[in-house]
Write a protein that holds these residues in place. Structure first.
Motif, PDB file in Angstrom:
ATOM      1  N   ARG A  20      22.379  17.897 -30.187  1.00  0.00           N
ATOM      2  CA  ARG A  20      23.177  16.722 -29.833  1.00  0.00           C
ATOM      3  C   ARG A  20      24.227  16.520 -30.911  1.00  0.00           C
ATOM      4  N   LEU A  21      25.383  16.012 -30.505  1.00  0.00           N
ATOM      5  CA  LEU A  21      26.423  15.668 -31.468  1.00  0.00           C
ATOM      6  C   LEU A  21      26.787  14.197 -31.292  1.00  0.00           C
ATOM      7  N   LEU A  22      27.036  13.537 -32.406  1.00  0.00           N
ATOM      8  CA  LEU A  22      27.388  12.119 -32.423  1.00  0.00           C
ATOM      9  C   LEU A  22      28.896  11.991 -32.545  1.00  0.00           C
ATOM     10  N   LEU A  23      29.509  11.354 -31.574  1.00  0.00           N
ATOM     11  CA  LEU A  23      30.964  11.167 -31.577  1.00  0.00           C
ATOM     12  C   LEU A  23      31.361   9.980 -32.455  1.00  0.00           C
ATOM     13  N   GLY A  24      32.562  10.067 -33.035  1.00  0.00           N
ATOM     14  CA  GLY A  24      33.121   8.949 -33.784  1.00  0.00           C
ATOM     15  C   GLY A  24      32.741   8.881 -35.244  1.00  0.00           C
ATOM     16  N   THR A  25      31.936   9.841 -35.714  1.00  0.00           N
ATOM     17  CA  THR A  25      31.501   9.847 -37.111  1.00  0.00           C
ATOM     18  C   THR A  25      31.727  11.221 -37.725  1.00  0.00           C
ATOM     19  N   LYS A  26      32.263  11.235 -38.938  1.00  0.00           N
ATOM     20  CA  LYS A  26      32.460  12.477 -39.691  1.00  0.00           C
ATOM     21  C   LYS A  26      31.734  12.343 -41.019  1.00  0.00           C
ATOM     22  N   THR A  27      30.976  13.372 -41.406  1.00  0.00           N
ATOM     23  CA  THR A  27      30.255  13.350 -42.679  1.00  0.00           C
ATOM     24  C   THR A  27      30.650  14.537 -43.542  1.00  0.00           C
ATOM     25  N   ASP A  28      30.230  14.504 -44.782  1.00  0.00           N
ATOM     26  CA  ASP A  28      30.589  15.595 -45.704  1.00  0.00           C
ATOM     27  C   ASP A  28      29.750  16.850 -45.472  1.00  0.00           C
ATOM     28  N   THR A  29      28.679  16.741 -44.677  1.00  0.00           N
ATOM     29  CA  THR A  29      27.820  17.900 -44.421  1.00  0.00           C
ATOM     30  C   THR A  29      27.927  18.415 -42.990  1.00  0.00           C
TER      31      THR A  29
ATOM     32  N   THR B 289      38.591  13.051 -31.240  1.00  0.00           N
ATOM     33  CA  THR B 289      37.926  12.161 -32.189  1.00  0.00           C
ATOM     34  C   THR B 289      37.285  13.016 -33.285  1.00  0.00           C
ATOM     35  N   VAL B 290      36.302  12.461 -33.974  1.00  0.00           N
ATOM     36  CA  VAL B 290      35.504  13.231 -34.930  1.00  0.00           C
ATOM     37  C   VAL B 290      34.072  13.253 -34.419  1.00  0.00           C
ATOM     38  N   ALA B 291      33.282  14.179 -34.946  1.00  0.00           N
ATOM     39  CA  ALA B 291      31.888  14.294 -34.495  1.00  0.00           C
ATOM     40  C   ALA B 291      31.046  14.944 -35.573  1.00  0.00           C
ATOM     41  N   THR B 292      29.737  14.739 -35.456  1.00  0.00           N
ATOM     42  CA  THR B 292      28.806  15.335 -36.402  1.00  0.00           C
ATOM     43  C   THR B 292      27.509  15.670 -35.670  1.00  0.00           C
ATOM     44  N   MET B 293      26.824  16.703 -36.103  1.00  0.00           N
ATOM     45  CA  MET B 293      25.571  17.106 -35.461  1.00  0.00           C
ATOM     46  C   MET B 293      24.483  16.075 -35.737  1.00  0.00           C
ATOM     47  N   SER B 294      23.750  15.688 -34.688  1.00  0.00           N
ATOM     48  CA  SER B 294      22.706  14.674 -34.856  1.00  0.00           C
ATOM     49  C   SER B 294      21.299  15.183 -34.559  1.00  0.00           C
ATOM     50  N   HIS B 295      21.197  16.369 -33.946  1.00  0.00           N
ATOM     51  CA  HIS B 295      19.876  16.927 -33.640  1.00  0.00           C
ATOM     52  C   HIS B 295      20.039  18.399 -33.337  1.00  0.00           C
ATOM     53  N   LEU B 296      19.048  19.217 -33.755  1.00  0.00           N
ATOM     54  CA  LEU B 296      19.150  20.654 -33.488  1.00  0.00           C
ATOM     55  C   LEU B 296      17.769  21.283 -33.376  1.00  0.00           C
ATOM     56  N   VAL B 297      17.578  22.037 -32.290  1.00  0.00           N
ATOM     57  CA  VAL B 297      16.353  22.804 -32.068  1.00  0.00           C
ATOM     58  C   VAL B 297      16.753  24.226 -31.679  1.00  0.00           C
ATOM     59  N   ARG B 298      16.232  25.227 -32.378  1.00  0.00           N
ATOM     60  CA  ARG B 298      16.474  26.610 -31.974  1.00  0.00           C
ATOM     61  C   ARG B 298      15.388  27.008 -30.975  1.00  0.00           C
ATOM     62  N   THR B 299      15.829  27.380 -29.781  1.00  0.00           N
ATOM     63  CA  THR B 299      14.883  27.699 -28.714  1.00  0.00           C
ATOM     64  C   THR B 299      14.739  29.193 -28.458  1.00  0.00           C
TER      65      THR B 299
END
Length: 282
Positions: free
Chosen positions: A68-77, A185-195
């Motif tokens: 999942r990616l979160l829209l509207g937020t940018k982080t340093d990581t 906009t900007v975006a940042t990863m909010s969740h990750l699962v390798r399937t």
């Protein structure tokens, strides 16, 4: 013990921690088919003992992620666990506009390497520069997005769910940031699962505590991931053990030498049409 082992890594545990626990249990050398960030979950494939020699021939396996990616937020990581640098309002998005953006990423491309990564520049890992707040030139490398599927959009949370099948070395956090940019906009990863990794799936993996209790159900067959290589069965492999060249009626190169259903060596064809030992796997 010489095996491939499927583990379902939980969040907030490093791949190194998992590797060390298996190493302590089996008391053998342990490698892996691609690390996962501490906050990421999912399939971690470990190779133990002599099976670690297979690693160069397994590394190119494509990987599948759900995230999942979160829209509207940018982080340093590039993920929600970093320091927030920017926040922006998000314009109204339609499913068709999101899907169009997703389709624009399919194919071969250059991808920016995130600063919080283990890629080395001048002998130091990028995350070490990041921790020391030292600027370095942006690094790019070649990747392929094989599939990028839209799974849903939570308008209230401003999160987009997706599934991505990508070449090894692809950074999903960078992909999330790039998707946000193309959506305006900007975006940042909010969740990750390798399937998935190559032919292997998360369903074949066990939780770490299950694997430590009983390894047998989570052992994988390496031949399934090596199907792209021609396999040649030999009854007498004495020349192979002695590193001697082989005369074979084959065209493919490299090839895998098999004896008693075990892959024992990788041979490569020379200009003189003989096959030479590239790597022993015993």
């Amino acid at each position: 013990m010489d095996i491939l082992l499927a583990i379902n890594k939980p969040a907030n545990v490093t791949s190194h921690d998992v590797t060390q626990k298996i190493k302590r249990k089996l008391r053998v050398k342990v490698g892996h088919m691609g690390t996962l960030d501490p906050q990421a979950e999912g399939l971690l494939i470990l190779l133990t003992g002599r099976k670690t020699k297979f690693l160069p021939y397994l590394q190119a396996s494509p990987k599948v992620y759900e995230g999942r990616l979160l829209l509207g937020t940018k982080t340093d990581t590039g993920d929600i666990w970093g320091e927030v640098l920017e926040q922006h309002p998000v314009d109204s998005l339609t499913e068709s506009s999101i899907q169009n953006v997703f389709q624009s990423f399919i194919g071969l491309q250059k991808q920016r390497v995130p600063m919080v990564s283990a890629k080395k520049v001048a002998g130091k890992k990028l995350y070490e520069y990041h921790r020391q707040k030292i600027d370095v030139f942006v690094q790019y490398h070649d990747i392929e997005i094989v599939e990028l599927n839209y799974l849903g959009y939570d308008k209230e949370r401003q999160e987009i769910a997706f599934e991505a099948k990508v070449s090894t070395g692809t950074y999903i956090r960078t992909l999330c940031e790039d998707i946000g940019e193309r959506l305006g906009t900007v975006a940042t990863m909010s969740h990750l699962v390798r399937t998935g990794i190559g032919p292997y799936h998360l369903k074949q993996a066990g939780r770490l505590e299950e694997v430590l209790e009983n390894i047998q159900p989570y052992i994988l067959d390496e031949k399934i991931a090596l199907k792209q290589y021609k396999m040649v069965t030999l009854e007498d492999i004495t020349p192979v053990y002695h590193g001697k060249p082989l005369t074979l009626n084959e065209e493919a190169s490299p090839i895998l030498i098999v004896h008693k259903d075990e892959i024992v060596a990788v041979y490569k064809k020379g200009e003189d049409q003989l096959y030479y030992n590239e790597r022993g796997l015993w």
